[in-house]
Design a protein around this motif. Sequence first.
Motif, PDB file in Angstrom:
ATOM      1  N   ASN A   1       0.890  -1.253  -0.120  1.00 26.41           N
ATOM      2  CA  ASN A   1      -0.006  -0.045  -0.027  1.00 26.41           C
ATOM      3  C   ASN A   1       0.759   1.153   0.009  1.00 26.41           C
ATOM      4  O   ASN A   1       0.975   2.044   0.912  1.00 26.41           O
ATOM      5  CB  ASN A   1      -1.077  -0.115   1.236  1.00 26.41           C
ATOM      6  CG  ASN A   1      -1.886  -1.034   1.302  1.00 26.41           C
ATOM      7  OD1 ASN A   1      -2.736  -1.122   0.440  1.00 26.41           O
ATOM      8  ND2 ASN A   1      -1.555  -2.022   2.216  1.00 26.41           N
ATOM      9  N   PRO A   2       1.343   1.561  -0.983  1.00 22.90           N
ATOM     10  CA  PRO A   2       2.146   2.741  -1.202  1.00 22.90           C
ATOM     11  C   PRO A   2       1.720   3.906  -0.872  1.00 22.90           C
ATOM     12  O   PRO A   2       2.262   4.958  -0.389  1.00 22.90           O
ATOM     13  CB  PRO A   2       2.657   2.755  -2.695  1.00 22.90           C
ATOM     14  CG  PRO A   2       2.033   1.895  -3.398  1.00 22.90           C
ATOM     15  CD  PRO A   2       1.341   0.842  -2.475  1.00 22.90           C
ATOM     16  N   ASP A   3       0.216   3.998  -0.843  1.00 21.98           N
ATOM     17  CA  ASP A   3      -0.345   5.332  -0.855  1.00 21.98           C
ATOM     18  C   ASP A   3      -0.936   5.577   0.580  1.00 21.98           C
ATOM     19  O   ASP A   3      -1.704   6.398   1.037  1.00 21.98           O
ATOM     20  CB  ASP A   3      -1.820   5.278  -1.793  1.00 21.98           C
ATOM     21  CG  ASP A   3      -2.294   4.019  -1.762  1.00 21.98           C
ATOM     22  OD1 ASP A   3      -2.029   3.127  -1.448  1.00 21.98           O
ATOM     23  OD2 ASP A   3      -3.644   4.177  -1.744  1.00 21.98           O
ATOM     24  N   LYS A   4      -0.902   4.391   1.492  1.00 21.73           N
ATOM     25  CA  LYS A   4      -1.282   4.362   2.942  1.00 21.73           C
ATOM     26  C   LYS A   4      -0.278   3.692   3.671  1.00 21.73           C
ATOM     27  O   LYS A   4      -0.260   2.786   4.452  1.00 21.73           O
ATOM     28  CB  LYS A   4      -2.486   3.245   2.979  1.00 21.73           C
ATOM     29  CG  LYS A   4      -3.857   3.898   2.203  1.00 21.73           C
ATOM     30  CD  LYS A   4      -4.844   2.669   2.575  1.00 21.73           C
ATOM     31  CE  LYS A   4      -6.024   2.882   1.742  1.00 21.73           C
ATOM     32  NZ  LYS A   4      -7.166   2.024   1.503  1.00 21.73           N
ATOM     33  N   GLN A   5       0.886   4.630   3.449  1.00 25.21           N
ATOM     34  CA  GLN A   5       1.876   4.210   4.394  1.00 25.21           C
ATOM     35  C   GLN A   5       1.679   4.186   5.945  1.00 25.21           C
ATOM     36  O   GLN A   5       1.246   5.426   6.403  1.00 25.21           O
ATOM     37  CB  GLN A   5       3.195   4.937   4.105  1.00 25.21           C
ATOM     38  CG  GLN A   5       3.587   4.654   2.660  1.00 25.21           C
ATOM     39  CD  GLN A   5       4.528   3.402   2.489  1.00 25.21           C
ATOM     40  OE1 GLN A   5       5.344   3.151   3.088  1.00 25.21           O
ATOM     41  NE2 GLN A   5       3.974   2.381   1.747  1.00 25.21           N
ATOM     42  N   LEU A   6       2.139   3.278   6.744  1.00 20.47           N
ATOM     43  CA  LEU A   6       1.917   3.423   8.148  1.00 20.47           C
ATOM     44  C   LEU A   6       3.392   3.465   9.041  1.00 20.47           C
ATOM     45  O   LEU A   6       4.205   2.741   8.481  1.00 20.47           O
ATOM     46  CB  LEU A   6       1.128   2.077   8.470  1.00 20.47           C
ATOM     47  CG  LEU A   6      -0.477   2.226   8.340  1.00 20.47           C
ATOM     48  CD1 LEU A   6      -0.928   0.940   8.792  1.00 20.47           C
ATOM     49  CD2 LEU A   6      -0.838   3.515   9.185  1.00 20.47           C
TER      50      LEU A   6
ATOM     51  N   ALA B   1      -6.519   2.524  10.719  1.00 20.33           N
ATOM     52  CA  ALA B   1      -5.949   1.319  11.656  1.00 20.33           C
ATOM     53  C   ALA B   1      -6.678   0.060  11.755  1.00 20.33           C
ATOM     54  O   ALA B   1      -6.010  -1.231  11.546  1.00 20.33           O
ATOM     55  CB  ALA B   1      -6.157   1.794  13.072  1.00 20.33           C
ATOM     56  N   ALA B   2      -8.206   0.227  11.562  1.00 18.14           N
ATOM     57  CA  ALA B   2      -9.030  -1.159  11.376  1.00 18.14           C
ATOM     58  C   ALA B   2      -8.652  -1.951  10.143  1.00 18.14           C
ATOM     59  O   ALA B   2      -8.515  -2.971  10.255  1.00 18.14           O
ATOM     60  CB  ALA B   2     -10.435  -0.732  11.293  1.00 18.14           C
ATOM     61  N   GLU B   3      -8.483  -0.957   8.964  1.00 14.76           N
ATOM     62  CA  GLU B   3      -7.936  -1.964   7.635  1.00 14.76           C
ATOM     63  C   GLU B   3      -6.591  -2.617   7.927  1.00 14.76           C
ATOM     64  O   GLU B   3      -6.533  -3.551   7.529  1.00 14.76           O
ATOM     65  CB  GLU B   3      -7.682  -0.574   6.690  1.00 14.76           C
ATOM     66  CG  GLU B   3      -8.595  -1.232   5.342  1.00 14.76           C
ATOM     67  CD  GLU B   3      -8.312   0.093   4.601  1.00 14.76           C
ATOM     68  OE1 GLU B   3      -7.617  -0.116   3.391  1.00 14.76           O
ATOM     69  OE2 GLU B   3      -8.828   1.373   4.680  1.00 14.76           O
ATOM     70  N   PHE B   4      -5.742  -1.920   8.402  1.00 13.55           N
ATOM     71  CA  PHE B   4      -4.284  -2.640   8.744  1.00 13.55           C
ATOM     72  C   PHE B   4      -4.741  -3.859   9.594  1.00 13.55           C
ATOM     73  O   PHE B   4      -4.099  -4.823   9.329  1.00 13.55           O
ATOM     74  CB  PHE B   4      -3.437  -1.715   9.577  1.00 13.55           C
ATOM     75  CG  PHE B   4      -2.256  -2.175  10.076  1.00 13.55           C
ATOM     76  CD1 PHE B   4      -1.183  -2.982   8.975  1.00 13.55           C
ATOM     77  CD2 PHE B   4      -1.824  -2.449  11.133  1.00 13.55           C
ATOM     78  CE1 PHE B   4      -0.304  -3.663   9.720  1.00 13.55           C
ATOM     79  CE2 PHE B   4      -0.940  -3.251  11.622  1.00 13.55           C
ATOM     80  CZ  PHE B   4       0.116  -3.715  11.157  1.00 13.55           C
ATOM     81  N   LEU B   5      -5.424  -3.643  10.696  1.00 11.56           N
ATOM     82  CA  LEU B   5      -5.567  -4.659  11.527  1.00 11.56           C
ATOM     83  C   LEU B   5      -6.013  -5.915  11.004  1.00 11.56           C
ATOM     84  O   LEU B   5      -5.783  -7.042  11.058  1.00 11.56           O
ATOM     85  CB  LEU B   5      -6.615  -4.226  12.840  1.00 11.56           C
ATOM     86  CG  LEU B   5      -6.778  -5.093  13.858  1.00 11.56           C
ATOM     87  CD1 LEU B   5      -5.490  -5.741  14.581  1.00 11.56           C
ATOM     88  CD2 LEU B   5      -7.787  -4.508  15.017  1.00 11.56           C
ATOM     89  N   ALA B   6      -7.098  -5.591  10.023  1.00 15.52           N
ATOM     90  CA  ALA B   6      -7.914  -6.705   9.606  1.00 15.52           C
ATOM     91  C   ALA B   6      -6.998  -7.552   8.726  1.00 15.52           C
ATOM     92  O   ALA B   6      -6.851  -8.532   8.588  1.00 15.52           O
ATOM     93  CB  ALA B   6      -9.019  -6.266   8.785  1.00 15.52           C
TER      94      ALA B   6
END
Lengths: 462, 300
Positions: free
Chosen positions: A88-93, A353-358
């Motif tokens: 996810n280059p557009d959603k870097q965490l 956060a929820a997306e990453f967690l899932a």
Amino acid sequence: MKERLIRLILCFIMSTAILAGCGSDKTALTDSAETNHTDESAEESGEAEPEAITTVGPEDGTHLEMWTFVELHSNFYAEMLNTWNQKNPDKQLNITFTTYPYADMHNKLMMANQTGSGAPDICDIEIGQFPNFMQGQVQFYPLNEVIDPYRTDIVPARIEVYSKDGKNYGAPTHVGATVMYYNTKILEQYGIDYTKIVTWNDYAEAGKKLKEASGGKVFMTSVDTGGTDWLWLAMAEYGEDYTNKEGAPDIELNSIKQMLTMQQSWLEEGIAMISPGGQVDMEEGFANIGDGNIASFPKAMWFMSRFLNYLPEMKDTWAIAPCPVFEEGQPRSVGIGGTGTVVSVQSSNTELAAEFLAFAKLSYEGNEKIWEILGFDTCNTTIWTDETITKDTGNKYLSYFVTNPFDTLNEIKNEIGIIKVGRMNPAIAEQFNLTILNNCFENGAEIESELAAAQDALEIEY
Amino acid sequence: MKNLKKLLYSRKAAPYVFVLPFILSFTVFWIYPLFSTVKMSFQSILPGEIRWVRFDNYNKLLKDSVFHLAIKNSFQYMLLTLVLLIPFPMLFASVMDSNLVKLKGLYKALLYLPALTSVVVAGTIFRLMFSELEGSQMNQLLSWFKIEPIKWLKLRSTSYFALLTIACWRWTGVNMLYFLSGLKNIDKGLYEAAEIDGAGGRQKFMYVTLPLLKPTTIYVLTISIYAGLAMFLESFMLWNGNASPNNIGLTIVGYLYKRGIEKNQLGYASAVGLVLLGIALTINIIQLIMNGTFRKEEKA
């Protein structure tokens, strides 16, 4: 000057005294264990775990905080975070992981929820503590939407356990199927074939034989005064539950009475001992297993990682098999333990956060890593039959045990019972762990009256 | 500007200005929490859901056998610490004050050091010392006398032995210092006079030292009663959490912590806290009245 010197000497004496105290204690532990525990591994267990903080991910990514109570969990999330950032280059965490001791972390989160500030974006919560957080207005972000894409792959009961009023608040980690661990070296030495054990009667017979052959040196198992695993197993075998549909406590169950009576008789006959430290998942418990004092014990699949961490020298010793039952045909396992991971409503990036967690916990690759790093029986059961995983000889868990854990898992797949976890569970567990089990096993108290007294106390609480 | 100067130099206002910081912090950190606790003890408090429940929390306390056990435990601990931590430190202080002891500074420092050690560290070390394993220090000590290993922290009597060992280790030096400072205030002339009248060592202690130490003793008694009733951390560390078998080590504050923090019931915990406050206050007021503390002021 003189006084200063004396002070200095005193400080020195004091510090050496303290250090000497620690030192001799460690050796005491190691001596009795006859193992090569390093000091580090002793420190790692449970409450003694130090705080550990790591930050992973690019600095310009969205920053999140995460708390866990097991450092290994942080390692797993860190690895999943790297995969996420690649995909996810557009959603870097960028996540800071903090590992707190068990009680500390749950108390801190509780305070943060009460006061409405200070909670991390993502947090692990142990299943036994989860009901405490479900009271009042739940302070977590519902995960239904992010769970949906994975829902069909995941054992539904494991999502249900972390839900309230149809909203799923926690992402599950594992099934926690309970199995019997057998020390094959001991059993072979005394001529016992564990694969023939089907019922608890067979188990007790094997125990008697073991007692005679070893001259009372080795016990078949250890019964817990500080844990309810045996009782959960009994309830699942009889299909009972110590909370009813409304969540009210009902502990005077046939299954519980049967189990306690049976264990009391084991203690009387010298087939079993009382677990040092209250249960096997304790420093004292690991020492007891390492010592070869017990030939078997039931525990969930997640206990595999304890073997690798605390008892590496026992490689090729332990076998995993289904648990015995009271009557043939009863289900042979129960799901115990678990960690539900939540997203706090206080987070300013709840959706991300929820997306990453899932992704981390529910996707196929996430489940692969859960098995690989943590050694858990994953909630996505297709992993259990994926031969690239189940036959992977390089896997540290597969190479440690005599039997393949997945063989047992697939055998009992449809027999894993579920015990509900609700508001009253912490109080019920407390009654058993502090009072009932101690009285029944340490002091030989009468089971019926102990259960009745505890039931009364629980009803007041309810 | 002029007004401010006037205010600061004013005889009436200045005292208030000087005590203001104390009053403020006292109000913010003591008075407000106290009233807030009283309020909370009549509520059920959950995140986003605060309800008035009138006397429900107190009614529940009356029926709560675990709470009653906690009170019993705290009382027992408090009484035992009083028995151990008042006479012995007093005796040690007298001995230390006499000419019998050399290297006084060394002993004072040695006895005071435990008070500087963190209870968390000490408690953990004591837990390992009193562990039920054969290799623990206390069990090894027993093995020298050919006694079988004991499950120290599972039995009531041995658990209290462990708790009191920590208490004595930790507080003997502190209480001794209080008594030492009390002894320093006693006029040496009184001892000389007593000697001239033919008093021996024991008589001097009974008729001069003891009565004149009374203010110190009352102070130590008062704080020991509170400290005994409010003990928490020692038990929390000894059992690695609030989980002693059969609740043998559960104290009132331990129960407050369990309810408020561990079980998310701050309203109920507030009620527990207020009961503790009530108990400590009652005992201490009775004790102070019996010791004549309030009477003295009337005389003056």
